[in-house]
Write a protein that holds these residues in place. Sequence first.
Motif, mmCIF file in Angstrom:
data_model
loop_
_atom_site.group_PDB
_atom_site.id
_atom_site.type_symbol
_atom_site.label_atom_id
_atom_site.label_comp_id
_atom_site.label_asym_id
_atom_site.label_seq_id
_atom_site.Cartn_x
_atom_site.Cartn_y
_atom_site.Cartn_z
ATOM 1 N N GLN A 146 14.404 11.735 -2.247
ATOM 2 C CA GLN A 146 13.433 12.702 -1.439
ATOM 3 C C GLN A 146 12.224 12.431 -1.110
ATOM 4 N N GLY A 147 11.599 11.002 -1.304
ATOM 5 C CA GLY A 147 10.645 10.774 -0.729
ATOM 6 C C GLY A 147 9.541 10.674 -1.860
ATOM 7 N N GLU A 148 9.861 11.123 -3.085
ATOM 8 C CA GLU A 148 9.022 11.272 -4.152
ATOM 9 C C GLU A 148 8.671 10.446 -4.839
ATOM 10 N N LEU A 149 7.380 10.078 -5.272
ATOM 11 C CA LEU A 149 7.069 8.948 -5.918
ATOM 12 C C LEU A 149 7.414 8.994 -7.428
ATOM 13 N N THR A 150 8.177 7.843 -7.737
ATOM 14 C CA THR A 150 8.786 8.069 -9.091
ATOM 15 C C THR A 150 8.233 6.999 -10.102
ATOM 16 N N GLY A 151 7.459 5.995 -9.516
ATOM 17 C CA GLY A 151 7.066 4.815 -10.524
ATOM 18 C C GLY A 151 5.794 4.100 -9.432
ATOM 19 N N LEU A 152 4.641 3.705 -10.350
ATOM 20 C CA LEU A 152 3.418 3.273 -9.936
ATOM 21 C C LEU A 152 3.226 2.026 -10.752
ATOM 22 N N LYS A 153 3.085 0.856 -10.187
ATOM 23 C CA LYS A 153 2.742 -0.082 -11.149
ATOM 24 C C LYS A 153 1.356 -1.207 -10.405
ATOM 25 N N PHE A 154 0.713 -1.872 -11.345
ATOM 26 C CA PHE A 154 -0.319 -2.396 -10.586
ATOM 27 C C PHE A 154 -0.027 -4.032 -11.194
ATOM 28 N N VAL A 181 -2.280 1.783 -2.275
ATOM 29 C CA VAL A 181 -1.024 2.743 -2.750
ATOM 30 C C VAL A 181 -0.565 3.610 -1.730
ATOM 31 N N MET A 182 -1.488 4.069 -1.022
ATOM 32 C CA MET A 182 -0.743 4.899 0.320
ATOM 33 C C MET A 182 0.068 4.103 1.245
ATOM 34 N N GLU A 183 -0.321 2.789 1.298
ATOM 35 C CA GLU A 183 0.410 1.878 2.323
ATOM 36 C C GLU A 183 1.832 1.755 1.564
ATOM 37 N N ALA A 184 2.026 1.466 0.737
ATOM 38 C CA ALA A 184 3.259 1.130 -0.190
ATOM 39 C C ALA A 184 4.137 2.500 -0.305
ATOM 40 N N VAL A 185 3.406 3.409 -0.545
ATOM 41 C CA VAL A 185 4.222 4.858 -0.644
ATOM 42 C C VAL A 185 4.699 5.164 0.951
ATOM 43 N N GLN A 186 3.979 4.996 1.679
ATOM 44 C CA GLN A 186 4.667 5.320 3.037
ATOM 45 C C GLN A 186 5.704 4.393 3.353
ATOM 46 N N VAL A 187 5.815 2.919 3.134
ATOM 47 C CA VAL A 187 6.755 2.327 3.405
ATOM 48 C C VAL A 187 8.006 2.561 2.564
ATOM 49 N N GLY A 188 7.798 2.863 1.278
ATOM 50 C CA GLY A 188 8.953 3.284 0.661
ATOM 51 C C GLY A 188 9.483 4.502 0.982
ATOM 52 N N ARG A 189 8.739 5.724 1.439
ATOM 53 C CA ARG A 189 9.267 6.763 1.815
ATOM 54 C C ARG A 189 10.121 6.729 3.358
ATOM 55 N N GLU A 190 9.555 5.886 4.110
ATOM 56 C CA GLU A 190 10.252 5.525 5.302
ATOM 57 C C GLU A 190 11.516 4.759 5.066
ATOM 58 N N GLN A 191 11.616 3.750 4.006
ATOM 59 C CA GLN A 191 12.856 3.183 3.646
ATOM 60 C C GLN A 191 13.713 4.121 3.246
ATOM 61 N N MET A 192 13.282 5.006 2.321
ATOM 62 C CA MET A 192 14.373 5.742 1.834
ATOM 63 C C MET A 192 14.824 6.926 2.686
#
Length: 140
Positions: free
Chosen positions: A47-55, A72-83
């Motif tokens: 559903q585009g929700e952030l479920t994990g964040l690592k550094f 962070v924003m770039e990775a989240v956006q790419v992940g949302r688009e992929q899903m």
Amino acid sequence: MEKKLSQAMAELEAVQEAVARAEDELSQASATIRSRDRAVEVTVGAQGELTGLKFPDNKYRNMTGPQLAASVMEAVQVGREQMARRVMDVFAPLTQASGGPTGIRGVDIDWDRAFGSALDGPDGGGRRSRSRLHDEIHED
């Protein structure tokens, strides 16, 4: 008439089963993405929700706040688009006409409404511009 009704019911049941399978497939789906600078890794749910964040590798320690936020924003956006694209692929067969004798149409899904900016991609381009063109063509 009864024959058409039973065919329509059979098609409806097949669609309901296909939707249930798609929902089941996506219930545990996720995408894990690293930012281009490799400083951030995010996991995004169906559903585009952030479920994990690592550094990874603590690269963030050498970054300014705005740099880290951008990663962070770039990775989240790419992940949302992929899903979003994965969800679209899973539901694509349901959006096409069945071709059966009842003439039941496929489900019409407004992907922009469902996913919003997730389809824009990290560079701001993406589905929105294509949808706008599609809408203009469709309206003609």
